[in-house]
Design a protein around this motif. Structure first.
Motif, PDB file in Angstrom:
ATOM      1  N   GLY A 126     -42.819   8.733   8.123  1.00 26.59           N
ATOM      2  CA  GLY A 126     -43.275   9.749   9.063  1.00 26.59           C
ATOM      3  C   GLY A 126     -44.433   9.224   9.890  1.00 26.59           C
ATOM      4  O   GLY A 126     -45.132   8.286   9.479  1.00 26.59           O
ATOM      5  N   TYR A 146     -39.707  10.317  11.396  1.00 30.01           N
ATOM      6  CA  TYR A 146     -39.882  11.756  11.588  1.00 30.01           C
ATOM      7  C   TYR A 146     -41.339  11.975  11.973  1.00 30.01           C
ATOM      8  O   TYR A 146     -42.207  11.139  11.698  1.00 30.01           O
ATOM      9  N   GLU A 168     -38.791  21.112  18.389  1.00 30.02           N
ATOM     10  CA  GLU A 168     -37.817  20.357  17.601  1.00 30.02           C
ATOM     11  C   GLU A 168     -38.292  18.948  17.281  1.00 30.02           C
ATOM     12  O   GLU A 168     -37.753  18.303  16.375  1.00 30.02           O
ATOM     13  N   TYR A 170     -40.902  18.063  15.828  1.00 27.55           N
ATOM     14  CA  TYR A 170     -41.679  17.982  14.600  1.00 27.55           C
ATOM     15  C   TYR A 170     -40.911  18.453  13.373  1.00 27.55           C
ATOM     16  O   TYR A 170     -40.323  19.544  13.360  1.00 27.55           O
ATOM     17  N   SER A 171     -40.972  17.626  12.329  1.00 27.51           N
ATOM     18  CA  SER A 171     -40.423  18.020  11.031  1.00 27.51           C
ATOM     19  C   SER A 171     -41.437  18.840  10.249  1.00 27.51           C
ATOM     20  O   SER A 171     -41.064  19.666   9.413  1.00 27.51           O
ATOM     21  N   TYR A 172     -42.732  18.585  10.514  1.00 25.87           N
ATOM     22  CA  TYR A 172     -43.813  19.302   9.848  1.00 25.87           C
ATOM     23  C   TYR A 172     -44.921  19.584  10.862  1.00 25.87           C
ATOM     24  O   TYR A 172     -45.136  18.802  11.793  1.00 25.87           O
ATOM     25  N   GLU A 192     -36.902  28.712   8.021  1.00 25.71           N
ATOM     26  CA  GLU A 192     -36.868  27.443   8.744  1.00 25.71           C
ATOM     27  C   GLU A 192     -38.265  27.011   9.149  1.00 25.71           C
ATOM     28  O   GLU A 192     -38.637  25.840   9.029  1.00 25.71           O
ATOM     29  N   LYS A 196     -41.424  23.923   7.575  1.00 26.51           N
ATOM     30  CA  LYS A 196     -42.147  22.960   8.413  1.00 26.51           C
ATOM     31  C   LYS A 196     -43.656  23.053   8.256  1.00 26.51           C
ATOM     32  O   LYS A 196     -44.377  22.137   8.683  1.00 26.51           O
TER      33      LYS A 196
END
Length: 313
Positions: A126, A146, A168, A170-172, A192, A196
């Motif tokens: 990441g 990511y 979108e 960002y995963s976290y 969802e 995150k």
């Protein structure tokens, strides 16, 4: 954001899942993790069965794109990556400099670091970012990372935080610590979005401080090699430096009981521990508090403290 009744159905205290801790010091505490990770693997019974290591984050000491404390992190990059691969832990590169210009994107060392970690297929890497320009550059030139939205953006408005969650890219997303206890709004997030969210648990900074962005910008200048004076914290007790005991008194503090009894049942599972510039001794205290069963804390201390190769400070 979802219907309130839908979210109530997701509140399950009997099956609240696993907490993933994101730990500091990927490069800064390499020697510590070289001792701790074998212990964590060999004696998993010492640690809570509801917690795992989600990632270890950090950046080299002279990393231009870095946004963390200057002068920490001299471990060899190849050694660091090998250690993460050995134990199946996601490494995260902290590239959260707030003041990057286009000229900085071609930095050879940072790009070499990206190429090294992008080539890793055993564990996903990441990158923690604060600059949209850097994010666009990384997306255009590398395909296997990511991304994590950095708390250094200091997004204290909940609507702004929600917009960040909706991106979108960002995963976290790590919100400003002052949003940690916005329970009514956090409760209403969709599953969802909850997946995150990554809470910064142990911040010591005065919750009323209005100079947090200035502090991060000062660190960013230093990482860019700009000669400037240190930022002097004007917050309450700021001159005393970090104290875990004081962090526990912070209204934003997320403790172990909060995680088990509130955040996990609500559907949140990612928790960030700060401390890249605080030293190995404090890192150990964080791990003892958040991850280690009380009856085994002395055993873990002994395993770490009694190793003559580790200089705890």
């Amino acid at each position: 954001m979802g219907d309130a009744n839908d979210n109530k159905n997701n509140l399950d205290t009997k099956n609240s899942g696993v907490a993933y801790f994101h730990l500091p010091g990927l490069f800064e505490f390499y020697d510590f993790y070289s001792l701790f990770l074998p212990l964590f693997e060999k004696h998993r019974e010492y640690f809570y069965d509801w917690c795992e290591i989600g990632s270890i984050y950090g950046s080299p000491a002279d990393c231009l794109w870095g946004g963390g404390r200057v002068g920490f992190g001299y471990a060899d990059s190849d050694d660091v990556l090998l250690l993460m691969k050995k134990y199946g832990i996601s490494p995260r590169l902290t590239f959260s400099n707030l003041l990057l210009e286009e000229e900085h994107l071609s930095d050879r060392k940072c790009n070499r670091l990206c190429r090294l970690f992008e080539g890793n297929r055993e564990v996903k890497t990441g990158i923690i970012v604060a600059s949209d320009m850097l994010l666009d550059y990384l997306k255009s030139n590398y395909t296997d990372f990511y991304f994590v939205s950095s708390t250094t953006k200091v997004i204290t408005d909940f609507d702004g935080f929600l917009k960040e969650l909706e991106r979108e890219d960002y995963s976290y997303v790590v919100p400003d610590f002052r949003l940690n206890k916005s329970m009514d709004k956090l409760y209403m997030l969709s599953l969802e979005h909850k997946d995150k969210v990554e809470f910064l648990c142990n911040e010591c900074c005065d919750i009323s401080c209005s100079f947090r962005r200035a502090c991060y910008e000062n660190v960013s200048r230093k990482n860019l090699g700009i000669d400037c004076e240190d930022h002097i914290c004007s917050g309450k007790n700021g001159a005393d430096g970090y104290r875990f005991s004081r962090a526990m008194e912070n209204p934003s503090f997320i403790g172990i009981e909060d995680i088990k009894n509130t955040y996990l049942p609500m559907g949140f599972k990612n928790f960030k521990i700060e401390g890249r510039g605080l030293g190995s001794a404090l890192l150990l205290e964080f791990i003892l508090y958040y991850m280690t069963k009380p009856e085994y804390q002395l055993k873990v201390r002994e395993e770490i403290y009694l190793d003559s190769q580790l200089d705890l400070f």
